[in-house]
Design an enzyme around this catalytic site. Structure first.
Site, PDB file in Angstrom:
ATOM      1  CB  CYS A 179     100.396  51.886  68.058  1.00 15.21           C
ATOM      2  SG  CYS A 179      99.716  50.713  66.903  1.00 15.21           S
ATOM      3  CG  HIS A 190     102.795  48.630  61.748  1.00 17.90           C
ATOM      4  ND1 HIS A 190     102.480  49.892  62.214  1.00 17.90           N
ATOM      5  CD2 HIS A 190     103.966  48.776  61.049  1.00 17.90           C
ATOM      6  CE1 HIS A 190     103.400  50.755  61.814  1.00 17.90           C
ATOM      7  NE2 HIS A 190     104.305  50.110  61.094  1.00 17.90           N
TER       8      HIS A 190
HETATM    9  N1  ARG Z   1      99.581  56.461  61.661  1.00 18.49           N
HETATM   10  C1  ARG Z   1     100.633  55.574  62.056  1.00 18.49           C
HETATM   11  C2  ARG Z   1     101.208  54.882  60.833  1.00 18.49           C
HETATM   12  O1  ARG Z   1     100.459  54.526  59.966  1.00 18.49           O
HETATM   13  C3  ARG Z   1     100.120  54.579  63.034  1.00 18.49           C
HETATM   14  C4  ARG Z   1     101.201  53.715  63.588  1.00 18.49           C
HETATM   15  C5  ARG Z   1     100.672  52.654  64.492  1.00 18.49           C
HETATM   16  N2  ARG Z   1     101.724  51.977  65.137  1.00 18.49           N
HETATM   17  C6  ARG Z   1     101.830  50.651  65.263  1.00 18.49           C
HETATM   18  N3  ARG Z   1     102.778  50.177  66.022  1.00 18.49           N
HETATM   19  N4  ARG Z   1     101.047  49.838  64.618  1.00 18.49           N
HETATM   20  O2  ARG Z   1     102.393  54.715  60.718  1.00 18.49           O
END
Ligand code: ARG
Length: 270
Positions: free
Chosen positions: A263, A169
């Protein structure tokens, strides 16, 4: 110029990690065979919320739903700019139902939610940065969603390609310090995207791989204070040299799911 940075009060939306777990693996950090300590996660998360409030920020909460172990990652639920909400369409089927409680929260708070037609994971990949919105693609959010975001907000969207699966991300590889500047880890981006970042932000604060793997770029800045993972010491030092005030908050239990401070934090921009 140390001392000259000005904090702006923010409004954050968060979700208590009561049902937090690692039950599936949709990024390389996730290991369903490795246990998560939910009571430690709750303590770490409560410390983050208390720290935001101590710094003058407003924090609102959406009720966690059983069976949605990643719901704590509020940043992925939407991107909100000038009081307008662009919702999410998660790539992973396991996360798709999260949209329902978040949308209900926004509606109850008086917002309409625009539904993306393509995969789009909110502030995970969309970083409002002053005059434009930086937008990640490569693992989750699509180029088509970038076009939708630009059309919806009427704000220029700068597409950036992520190339390292550990930084899947955009908010794991870059964060906005204020309206003018960002911090990022160059190697997480394609060569062309690196060049775009260097042109837009000649004075950016650059992070090392060690800072990035410590979730140092998954930080939240209010313009002065930077809520940051305590292990990202190199980055914290460089931020301090530039007059920002690092505020360490340990969310280590969430790193097991591939998440950190940002996150867990959705910013409601009015
Ligand atoms: N386990 C989640 C996923 O892989 C973690 C999300 C983390 N969020 C972020 N904004 N990077 O989607």
């Amino acid at each position: 110029m140390p001392g000259s940075r000005v904090a702006r009060r923010r409004r954050y939306l968060v979700c208590e990690p009561r049902h937090f777990a690692v039950r599936y693996a949709i990024n390389p950090w996730m290991r369903p065979d490795r246990p998560v300590d939910v009571s430690l996660a709750l303590r770490q998360w409560r410390t983050l919320i208390a720290t935001y409030r101590d710094h003058g920020h407003t924090v609102e909460t959406v009720k966690p739903e059983p069976g949605l172990p990643d719901m704590v990652f509020a940043a992925n639920a939407a991107v909100v700019v000038e009081g307008r909400v662009f919702g999410s369409r998660y790539l992973a089927p396991e996360r798709r139902p999260e949209s329902v409680p978040y949308e209900a929260w926004f509606k109850a708070a008086g917002y309409d939610v625009q539904h993306p037609a393509s995969v789009c994971e909110g502030e995970g990949d969309l970083v409002p940065a002053g005059r434009w919105i930086l937008a990640g693609t490569g693992f989750r959010t699509t180029r088509e969603a970038h076009r939708e975001v630009q059309e919806f907000f009427g704000v220029p969207v700068i597409g950036l390609t992520l190339v390292d699966p550990y930084f899947y991300h955009l908010d794991t590889a870059l964060f906005a310090l204020d309206e003018e500047n960002v911090a990022y880890y160059p190697e997480a981006f394609s060569p062309g995207s690196r060049e775009v970042l260097a042109r837009l932000y000649p004075d950016a604060v650059l992070a090392t791989r060690a800072d990035a793997t410590a979730f140092g770029l998954n930080s939240v800045s209010d313009g002065r204070h930077v809520f940051i993972a305590p292990e990202a010491t190199g980055l914290a030092g460089r931020l301090a040299e530039r007059g920002y005030v690092p505020v360490p908050v340990d969310l280590s239990e969430f790193h097991k799911a591939g998440g950190g401070i940002k996150c867990c934090t959705q910013e409601i921009r009015s």
